[in-house]
Design a protein around this motif. Structure first.
Motif, PDB file in Angstrom:
ATOM      1  N   MET A  26     -45.470 -73.096 -69.839  1.00  0.00           N
ATOM      2  CA  MET A  26     -46.489 -73.515 -70.701  1.00  0.00           C
ATOM      3  C   MET A  26     -47.192 -72.029 -71.159  1.00  0.00           C
ATOM      4  O   MET A  26     -47.701 -71.807 -72.183  1.00  0.00           O
ATOM      5  N   HIS A  27     -47.226 -71.358 -70.107  1.00  0.00           N
ATOM      6  CA  HIS A  27     -48.046 -69.870 -70.617  1.00  0.00           C
ATOM      7  C   HIS A  27     -46.836 -68.815 -70.580  1.00  0.00           C
ATOM      8  O   HIS A  27     -47.073 -67.713 -70.370  1.00  0.00           O
ATOM      9  N   GLY A  28     -45.714 -69.417 -70.972  1.00  0.00           N
ATOM     10  CA  GLY A  28     -44.588 -68.444 -71.166  1.00  0.00           C
ATOM     11  C   GLY A  28     -43.962 -68.902 -72.613  1.00  0.00           C
ATOM     12  O   GLY A  28     -44.667 -68.732 -73.661  1.00  0.00           O
ATOM     13  N   PHE A  29     -42.581 -69.277 -72.697  1.00  0.00           N
ATOM     14  CA  PHE A  29     -41.707 -69.363 -73.846  1.00  0.00           C
ATOM     15  C   PHE A  29     -42.352 -70.590 -74.519  1.00  0.00           C
ATOM     16  O   PHE A  29     -42.052 -70.699 -75.694  1.00  0.00           O
ATOM     17  N   LEU A  30     -42.938 -71.462 -73.985  1.00  0.00           N
ATOM     18  CA  LEU A  30     -43.745 -72.642 -74.787  1.00  0.00           C
ATOM     19  C   LEU A  30     -44.920 -72.675 -75.024  1.00  0.00           C
ATOM     20  O   LEU A  30     -45.579 -73.758 -75.116  1.00  0.00           O
ATOM     21  N   TRP A  31     -45.582 -71.422 -74.876  1.00  0.00           N
ATOM     22  CA  TRP A  31     -46.956 -71.361 -75.294  1.00  0.00           C
ATOM     23  C   TRP A  31     -47.507 -72.053 -76.491  1.00  0.00           C
ATOM     24  O   TRP A  31     -48.352 -72.562 -76.617  1.00  0.00           O
ATOM     25  N   LYS A 143     -55.231 -67.950 -62.556  1.00  0.00           N
ATOM     26  CA  LYS A 143     -54.394 -68.411 -61.949  1.00  0.00           C
ATOM     27  C   LYS A 143     -54.119 -69.631 -61.483  1.00  0.00           C
ATOM     28  O   LYS A 143     -53.149 -70.218 -60.638  1.00  0.00           O
ATOM     29  N   ASN A 144     -55.025 -70.648 -61.666  1.00  0.00           N
ATOM     30  CA  ASN A 144     -55.038 -71.968 -61.104  1.00  0.00           C
ATOM     31  C   ASN A 144     -54.064 -72.921 -62.079  1.00  0.00           C
ATOM     32  O   ASN A 144     -54.624 -73.758 -62.880  1.00  0.00           O
ATOM     33  N   PHE A 145     -52.819 -72.900 -61.777  1.00  0.00           N
ATOM     34  CA  PHE A 145     -51.857 -73.202 -62.636  1.00  0.00           C
ATOM     35  C   PHE A 145     -51.849 -74.896 -62.152  1.00  0.00           C
ATOM     36  O   PHE A 145     -51.255 -75.636 -62.812  1.00  0.00           O
TER      37      PHE A 145
END
Ligand SMILES: [Zn+2]
Ligand SMILES: [Zn+2]
Length: 157
Positions: A26-31, A143-145
């Protein structure tokens, strides 16, 4: 008995899946799917007044997560591997929990007054931890993912 254990295992494994997916996907390639869930964060609106316009692109993730559970149920019933059905139930229950905790209790996309007011120590800490991700005061906050599992310091605030 083993099936019940598998159900719980699948449930807690999903917290790990949700955490890693949130962090790396989600915070990467599918942001681009997750972006609209963070759209209020820059606007400095009070968290209680966050406005959500119906569905978010972020909701696609619920559909994506439903697929493995559905497949496991179909395969499990079809071939008589009922352990798979229990795993599927664990995944589904986690999905319900996520929706209840993240979308109703935390973000109040559906306003249920009873769930707004009645918080115990644990739900308060869940809210603190998740809001730390939305409105981080430090890199650690962001960083609380995860959702249900988070550093103990959020119990104190
Ligand atoms: Zn996020
Ligand atoms: Zn959120």
């Amino acid at each position: 008995m083993i099936n019940i254990a598998l159900l719980f295992l699948a449930y807690f494994f999903m917290e790990f899946v949700a955490w890693s997916n949130h962090k790396y996907v989600m915070h990467g390639f599918l942001w681009r799917w997750h972006k609209d869930h963070h759209v209020n964060d820059q606007k400095k609106v009070a968290l209680e007044d966050m406005q959500f316009s119906g569905f978010e692109k972020n909701d696609y993730f619920f559909l994506v997560y439903a697929i493995p559970a559905i497949l496991l149920m179909i395969i499990g019933f079809y071939f008589g591997y009922f352990s798979l059905v229990f795993i599927a139930i664990g995944i589904t229950l986690y999905g319900f929990t996520y929706f209840l905790v993240h979308d109703i209790i935390i973000h109040q996309r559906i306003r249920i007054p009873f769930l707004r007011k009645n918080h115990n120590l644990y739900t308060k800490a869940i809210i603190n931890a998740h809001f730390a991700h939305h409105r981080p005061k430090s890199a650690d906050d962001f960083k609380n993912f995860g959702l249900l599992i988070f550093p103990l310091r959020f119990f104190k605030k």
